[in-house]
Scaffold this motif. Structure first.
Motif, mmCIF file in Angstrom:
data_model
loop_
_atom_site.group_PDB
_atom_site.id
_atom_site.type_symbol
_atom_site.label_atom_id
_atom_site.label_comp_id
_atom_site.label_asym_id
_atom_site.label_seq_id
_atom_site.Cartn_x
_atom_site.Cartn_y
_atom_site.Cartn_z
ATOM 1 N N ALA A 117 -13.192 -5.728 -0.670
ATOM 2 C CA ALA A 117 -13.826 -4.493 -1.134
ATOM 3 C C ALA A 117 -15.351 -4.615 -1.128
ATOM 4 N N SER A 118 -15.872 -5.838 -1.149
ATOM 5 C CA SER A 118 -17.328 -5.993 -1.226
ATOM 6 C C SER A 118 -17.929 -5.873 0.166
ATOM 7 N N ALA A 119 -19.127 -5.296 0.221
ATOM 8 C CA ALA A 119 -19.811 -5.158 1.510
ATOM 9 C C ALA A 119 -20.124 -6.544 2.074
ATOM 10 N N PRO A 174 -12.989 0.202 16.355
ATOM 11 C CA PRO A 174 -11.813 1.014 16.049
ATOM 12 C C PRO A 174 -11.116 1.487 17.321
ATOM 13 N N LEU A 188 -10.801 -4.475 6.414
ATOM 14 C CA LEU A 188 -12.191 -4.051 6.533
ATOM 15 C C LEU A 188 -12.713 -3.377 5.273
ATOM 16 N N GLY A 189 -11.855 -3.250 4.257
ATOM 17 C CA GLY A 189 -12.304 -2.640 3.014
ATOM 18 C C GLY A 189 -12.430 -1.128 3.100
ATOM 19 N N LEU A 190 -11.890 -0.500 4.164
ATOM 20 C CA LEU A 190 -11.954 0.957 4.268
ATOM 21 C C LEU A 190 -10.894 1.599 3.391
ATOM 22 N N VAL A 191 -9.846 0.843 3.130
ATOM 23 C CA VAL A 191 -8.754 1.309 2.282
ATOM 24 C C VAL A 191 -8.487 0.175 1.307
ATOM 25 N N SER A 192 -8.225 0.512 0.035
ATOM 26 C CA SER A 192 -7.950 -0.574 -0.901
ATOM 27 C C SER A 192 -6.448 -0.667 -1.136
ATOM 28 N N ARG A 244 -18.030 -8.008 4.741
ATOM 29 C CA ARG A 244 -18.138 -7.471 6.096
ATOM 30 C C ARG A 244 -19.355 -8.006 6.842
ATOM 31 N N LYS A 251 -7.467 -1.602 8.231
ATOM 32 C CA LYS A 251 -8.386 -0.895 7.331
ATOM 33 C C LYS A 251 -8.511 -1.624 5.995
ATOM 34 N N PHE A 270 -16.219 -4.860 13.976
ATOM 35 C CA PHE A 270 -15.020 -4.022 14.100
ATOM 36 C C PHE A 270 -15.163 -3.047 15.260
ATOM 37 N N ASP A 306 -13.833 -11.023 -1.520
ATOM 38 C CA ASP A 306 -12.975 -9.867 -1.719
ATOM 39 C C ASP A 306 -13.305 -8.806 -0.658
ATOM 40 N N LYS A 361 0.847 -1.188 0.000
ATOM 41 C CA LYS A 361 0.000 0.000 0.000
ATOM 42 C C LYS A 361 0.883 1.240 0.000
#
Lengths: 281, 294, 251
Positions: free
Chosen positions: A76-78, A88, A58-62, A81, A55, A86, A74, A13
């Protein structure tokens, strides 16, 4: 074959620096697996990439490069989750909601129906020991209570995995112990737990496996007991041992080709002292 | 991957909208209603110096103008802080860590603001209509007293005139247009806040768009008539016409207050334009937000 | 970059909505809703701040504020200021019939009377000249108001009254009352007034008689004291045969 809870495959990343041609590398080729049912601890100094890793999971950042799969979906898909909760780091929940309202809000986000939700809210308040504070506004909660209600929020939809970012940051030792017990209770119920922390003692105590991040790279990864074994060293804890006895043991060791590295009164942890003192009647 | 899950869930949008609405109402935004009521009552006290007939007129102008200002301000200020606040409090992480699509999150946030605006406009309308009705009743009584002895047909005419100046369908439609304009502004603000880095940037940019939007019509007509001498000027006018909404179209309200007759179809078209803009800006917001790193 | 794609989408949407806005704008213009031109002239009139406020959708309120100011100027009998402020008010809110009406009334009735009674001006001819100028200003407000609001009867009526009471031009007054009566929503007396005014015009007696008689024949509702009086007067003037005359009013 069952999918692992988390599978990171060569994740890199980078963040571009605005108005400059440089990029900051937050993670470099990180591969990591969390198996179902275990407690995995992610360790590392500040800025080592712990939060970014969470993150990404959790798909918050790709990720810039690499693959992330959560229970085979994947990240990125909802959908990925649906099975993940989660909490934080030092979260802030809407002050104006009561504990019960807050839990049902997050339950609704998970698509839970009113009936099952009402039951689940009661159950969770009981689990985290906040039944008495059910109708209190979150604005009046202590740090430890917030963390507990946060944990309840993370597991509202009975996820198969929870991700906890510094679950005990800023919480006093008694609160820490409650949270630790809750984490162990979740594990007993078969929930996979991924947590990040820099409180090494705590991680050592409860984690099955750990990974250590430094400067964006995973530098250690394995079972806690295996990582902690000092090769060729054996620990011996004696009670009521006289100095003469210790002396004799040292000699016997020397005869056997070994050496005593350290012989001193055993220290208790400060946590043990604190808990003993604060729970006395 | 199973396809059971609907792409967009109204239940989740609803939950977020209601939560946003609660959050906004806790900010005590409704105090401005008090200001609105004071303004109306204060202005009608001032109006007492002017003649009766003018009084209803000015009351309507002031009320509709104030409603437009309050609704627009509320739309911009309430929306601008939504996303930054959620990021700052980390609540955005807990929400998006649930199986919530980013579109649902944005739609929910906008929904909460629209709900707040609807309630505010409704409450202002109630205050406005009550004041208007009371003044109208006083006027009717006064006129009846003054016109005793005059032919009944003329008294009836005068009374009808006063009634016509009271609460009418056109007035209600004008308020709907005010709401549509505020909704457009809220959606626009949300769009800008998805790529803005600070609250202030969002507010300043939206206010800027607001002003340009009122000039867009003039720029567009110039551009369409091929006016503008230089290439640079033509490009400038074209950019304004393409990028900005024509907010002047929503100011049909001013003329309605003045008593101009506006057909219902024109109201419907203007409202339709407002709804279209609101939807489009929401889509733009989503386009920026859906892969945004948080 | 994604932001680039969004910019392209915004432009594409802009191109789609452009004809719609243009069409809607044209519809507004046809209804006379966009009669205000924002130009340097207006800016000079209402000042920078007022101009910005008016631009940003608070046109009606700015107009109201200026209207109240005009009212204050009237209380101080500062006629030049009343005129100036009413020009601004009517420019900002041309669809507001009331503003035109008030502007004309202040000029033709109040300012003109003040001018003719102005003790600081010893020469009577100049006083009368000033009075006539204020009449003309009032007439001008009403004529522009009618151009902006051809669909509302009030200003036609006001202009008729101006001709009747100030210029004593009964023919014009009759004309404008008739025009007012032709507009939907006109007061019921406009028709009557048009006929009354005509009855004062020399040479138009026959026409006036016919109109009044037609109104009379409509029924009790129209048989008001003035109408009966004017009808009687015209019957005398035109020597209407007794059997065709209306019965004597018994009081």
């Amino acid at each position: 074959m069952t999918d692992p809870a988390v599978a990171l495959e060569k994740i890199t990343k980078t963040f571009p620096v605005p108005f400059q041609r440089r990029v900051i590398v937050a993670l470099r080729d990180v591969s990591l697996r969390v198996s179902t049912g275990e407690i995995y601890g992610l360790l590392g100094p500040n800025g080592s990439g712990k939060s970014t890793t969470l993150k990404i999971i959790l798909g918050l950042v790709s990720p810039t490069r690499g693959q992330v799969q959560i229970f085979g979906h994947d990240a990125a898909s909802a959908q990925s989750r649906a099975n993940v909760g989660f909490l934080p780091e030092s979260p802030y929940f809407p002050k104006y909601l009561t504990a019960a309202e807050m839990l049902s809000f997050y339950g609704k986000l998970c698509g839970m129906r009113r009936r099952e939700l009402a039951k689940r809210v009661d159950e969770l308040l009981e689990l985290v020991g906040l039944t008495a504070a059910r109708d209190r506004r979150l604005g009046t909660f202590s740090k430890g209570m917030l963390q507990r209600i946060g944990l309840a929020q993370a597991v509202i939809n009975e996820p198969e995995m929870v991700v906890l970012d510094e679950p005990t940051a800023g919480v006093d030792p008694a609160g820490t112990r409650v949270i630790r017990d809750l984490i162990l209770e979740l594990k007993r119920r078969g929930v996979t737990i991924l947590l990040s922390s820099h409180l090494l003692g705590q991680v050592q105590e409860i984690c099955d496996r750990i990974g250590i991040l430094a400067n964006g790279a995973l530098v250690r990864d394995g079972r806690v007991d295996e990582l902690l074994i000092a090769p060729d060293q054996t620990e011996l804890v004696l009670e009521h041992a006289s100095p003469q006895l210790v002396d004799r043991i040292s000699k016997a060791a020397a005869e056997g080709g070994a050496s005593v590295i350290r012989a001193a009164p055993r220290h208790r942890s400060l946590e043990q002292v604190f808990l003993e003192a604060t729970t006395e009647k | 991957m199973s396809g059971r899950r609907p792409v967009v869930s109204l239940r989740r949008i609803n939950a977020i909208a209601l939560n946003t609405f609660t959050e906004l109402t806790r900010l005590k935004v409704f105090y401005f209603l008090l200001l609105f009521a004071l303004l109306l009552i204060g202005s009608s006290a001032l109006m007492a110096r002017i003649t009766f007939q003018q009084e209803l007129q000015v009351l309507k102008d002031v009320a509709l103008g104030a409603m437009s200002i309050f609704a627009s301000l509320l739309a911009i200020l309430a929306t601008a802080r939504l996303l930054p606040q959620d990021v700052e409090d980390r609540t955005i992480y807990t929400i998006l860590a649930k199986p919530v699509e980013r579109f649902e999150y944005l739609a929910g946030k906008l929904g909460g603001v629209l709900l707040l605006l609807a309630l505010s406009v409704l409450l202002m309308s109630v205050v406005f209509f009550v004041v208007l009705f009371l003044r109208q009743q006083t006027l009717l009584a006064e006129t009846a007293r003054q016109m005793t002895g005059l032919p009944s047909a003329e008294a009836a005419d005068a009374q009808a005139n006063i009634r016509h100046a009271g609460v009418t369908t056109t007035l209600v439609l004008a308020i709907v247009i005010i709401y549509c304009k505020a909704a457009l502004l809220a959606s626009l603000t949300l769009f800008i806040s998805t790529f803005a880095t600070t609250n202030i940037f969002t507010i300043v940019t939206t206010v800027f768009v607001y002003f340009i939007g009122h000039l867009q019509g003039t720029a567009r007509e110039y551009w369409l008539q091929n006016a503008g001498s230089t290439v640079g000027r033509r490009l400038f006018l074209g950019a304004i016409a393409l990028f900005f909404p024509d907010l002047q179209l929503f100011n049909v309200v001013d003329d309605v207050a003045a008593g101009a007759v506006v057909p219902v179809t024109l109201f419907a078209k203007t409202a339709g334009l407002g709804v279209a803009y609101t939807a489009i800006y929401l889509l733009f917001a989503w386009a920026v937000f859906y892969r945004k790193e948080l | 970059m994604r932001l680039g794609a969004v910019v392209i989408a915004v432009v594409l949407f802009g191109a789609t909505k452009l004809p719609l806005e243009h069409q809607l704008d044209a519809a507004h213009r046809r209804l006379g809703l966009r009669a205000v031109e924002f130009n340097l002239d207006l800016r000079e009139q209402i000042g920078q701040l007022g101009f910005i406020a008016a631009l940003s959708g608070f046109r009606a309120i700015v107009a109201d504020m200026l209207f109240i100011e005009a009212h204050a100027a009237w209380e101080q009998t500062d006629w030049a200021r009343v005129l100036l402020l009413f020009r601004e008010v009517t420019t900002l809110q041309p669809r507001e019939v009331l503003f035109w009406d008030m502007a004309a009334w202040h000029m033709a009735w109040n300012a003109s009377t003040a001018a003719v009674n102005d003790r600081s001006q010893p020469r009577e001819t100049l006083r009368i000249k000033a009075q006539r100028e204020y009449f003309a200003l009032g007439k001008d407000f009403l004529e522009r108001g009618i151009r902006n609001n051809p669909d509302r009867p009030q200003l036609y009526e006001a202009l008729a009254r101006l001709y009747r009471d100030k210029y004593r031009d009964h023919e014009r007054a009759s004309e404008w009352f008739a025009k007012a009566a032709a507009v939907p929503g006109a007061m019921s007396y406009d028709r009557r007034f048009a006929a009354y005014e005509l009855s004062y015009c020399e040479g138009r007696e026959q026409q006036a008689y016919e109109r009044l008689r037609a109104l009379y024949d409509e029924g009790e509702k129209e048989r008001l004291p003035t109408l009966l009086k004017r009808l009687k007067f015209l019957e005398e003037q035109l020597n209407i045969p007794p059997d065709q005359r209306i019965p004597e009013v018994v009081r």
